[in-house]
Design an enzyme around this catalytic site. Sequence first.
Site, PDB file in Angstrom:
ATOM      1  N   LYS A  40       0.844  -1.201   0.000  1.00 19.13           N
ATOM      2  CA  LYS A  40       0.000   0.000   0.000  1.00 19.13           C
ATOM      3  C   LYS A  40       0.880   1.251   0.000  1.00 19.13           C
ATOM      4  CE  LYS A  40      -0.352  -0.442   5.020  1.00 19.13           C
ATOM      5  NZ  LYS A  40      -1.137  -1.023   6.106  1.00 19.13           N
ATOM      6  N   ARG A 138     -10.908  -0.596  14.258  1.00 20.51           N
ATOM      7  CA  ARG A 138     -10.744   0.285  13.099  1.00 20.51           C
ATOM      8  C   ARG A 138     -11.626  -0.258  11.986  1.00 20.51           C
ATOM      9  NH1 ARG A 138      -4.759   1.150  10.574  1.00 20.51           N
ATOM     10  NH2 ARG A 138      -5.203  -0.960   9.842  1.00 20.51           N
ATOM     11  N   TYR A 259      14.706  30.172   9.341  1.00 20.53           N
ATOM     12  CA  TYR A 259      13.474  30.771   9.860  1.00 20.53           C
ATOM     13  C   TYR A 259      13.444  30.708  11.389  1.00 20.53           C
ATOM     14  CZ  TYR A 259      11.394  30.849   5.206  1.00 20.53           C
ATOM     15  OH  TYR A 259      11.121  31.105   3.895  1.00 20.53           O
ATOM     16  N   MET A 312      10.904  24.825   3.360  1.00 21.07           N
ATOM     17  CA  MET A 312      10.100  24.069   2.399  1.00 21.07           C
ATOM     18  C   MET A 312      10.972  23.333   1.382  1.00 21.07           C
ATOM     19  SD  MET A 312       7.239  25.436  -0.289  1.00 21.07           S
ATOM     20  CE  MET A 312       6.205  26.210   0.947  1.00 21.07           C
TER      21      MET A 312
HETATM   22  C1  PLP Z   1      -0.339  -1.906   6.815  1.00 21.31           C
HETATM   23  C2  PLP Z   1      -0.888  -3.218   7.204  1.00 21.31           C
HETATM   24  C3  PLP Z   1      -0.042  -4.334   7.328  1.00 21.31           C
HETATM   25  C4  PLP Z   1       1.468  -4.230   7.277  1.00 21.31           C
HETATM   26  O1  PLP Z   1       1.909  -3.657   8.500  1.00 21.31           O
HETATM   27  P1  PLP Z   1       3.453  -3.437   8.815  1.00 21.31           P
HETATM   28  O2  PLP Z   1       3.472  -2.954  10.218  1.00 21.31           O
HETATM   29  O3  PLP Z   1       3.919  -2.398   7.854  1.00 21.31           O
HETATM   30  O4  PLP Z   1       4.129  -4.717   8.619  1.00 21.31           O
HETATM   31  C5  PLP Z   1      -0.629  -5.571   7.549  1.00 21.31           C
HETATM   32  N1  PLP Z   1      -1.982  -5.691   7.676  1.00 21.31           N
HETATM   33  C6  PLP Z   1      -2.808  -4.628   7.606  1.00 21.31           C
HETATM   34  C7  PLP Z   1      -4.260  -4.823   7.786  1.00 21.31           C
HETATM   35  C8  PLP Z   1      -2.303  -3.357   7.376  1.00 21.31           C
HETATM   36  O5  PLP Z   1      -3.123  -2.302   7.331  1.00 21.31           O
END
Ligand code: PLP
Length: 368
Positions: A40, A138, A259, A312
């Site tokens: 992802k 979640r 800054y 930036m």
């Molecule tokens: C992102 C995610 C993972 C991977 O998690 P890591 O901590 O990056 O290994 C696995 N399962 C779900 C549902 C996730 O959202």
Amino acid sequence: MTIAASEAGARLTIDLAAIARNYRRIAGMTTGAECAAVVKADAYGTGIETTGPALAAAGARTFFVAHPSEARRLRQVCPEAVIYILNGLFEGALDLYASLNIRPVLGSRDEIEAFSAFCRTVRRRLPAAIHVDTGMSRLGLDLAEAALLAEPGPQNLDFEPALVMTHLACADEPGHILTPKQIDRFSQVRGLYPGVPGSLANSAGCTLGAAARHDLVRPGIALYGGRFRADREPLEGVVTLAAPVIQVREVRAGETIGYGATWSAPHLSRIAIVSVGYADGYLRGAGSTDRKSGASARVNGVVCPLAGRVSMDLLAIDVTEAGLIRRGDLATLIGDGITVDDIAEAAGTIGYEILTGLGRRYHRVVAH
Ligand SMILES: *Cc1c(COP(=O)(O)O)cnc(C)c1O
């Protein structure tokens, strides 16, 4: 869009061979389970089009993305992969699940109903995962909903339950009391779905032994060299970020930099400026002030602290201890002993955020 080295502030190198080695390491730690890959967020910032095929070549057959747009991109480069969309059913994109053979991870009764209806419409029992919540609160069915859904028998659902999964909330913190509870609850869930493969472990979960393994493990961050457990060293780093110095200047004792004038030179100092800033994902919180030390860069082989706030598009490095530095010399911001977690720590965040925020203005190089 690819950006030429001559037009970029820094060069970002993604080491696909290191990603493949990390994948094999984790697969070796979790024998008996299939090792999937979580890609992802553009494969945690490394680039889904290049990292996806590299992981497939290393042996990954099952992939997890978060959004349909990511599934579509991955499908183009990995025609054989089993692809799950973690964030569930995107009802405006239903067609994608059938036409590109993408599997939703169904996480609520609404999603289960919608996907069941879609399967009836297309007269196909399409595969999907069922997400059950065991403590993350979640996504996912609660235990009672999972039991109810399983009642007629998994074989009688309108879709094919190809996987039942849950997600750990605290596996990166060794000894956290929620982890054994989740492991235990998930064993109960597995009992409801006989014959359906199960998946529990993220990267940290892969270190928890056989009880957390089930049929499929889902590492993400560990593949990309980020820290996945507070008490363990990460696997191999996969990202290098190197920026040429665009200017070197001398500042006298008491002069300030950047800054807010938050950093003043303790003595005559030499400062190197590079074309990387928070707009490139180099977080502003990683800067250095008189009261807070920030991240570091390696220049001429010497670890040098940042000086002042990150702007930036620019940041300043105190190269006083690094010998003679000239315009055009390289400052390594990530790699060469400086990890994404080092920057994360200076900025008060986690390596995940540094990786997934890696900028879009770099000259990107893929090393095989
Ligand atoms: C992102 C995610 C993972 C991977 O998690 P890591 O901590 O990056 O290994 C696995 N399962 C779900 C549902 C996730 O959202």
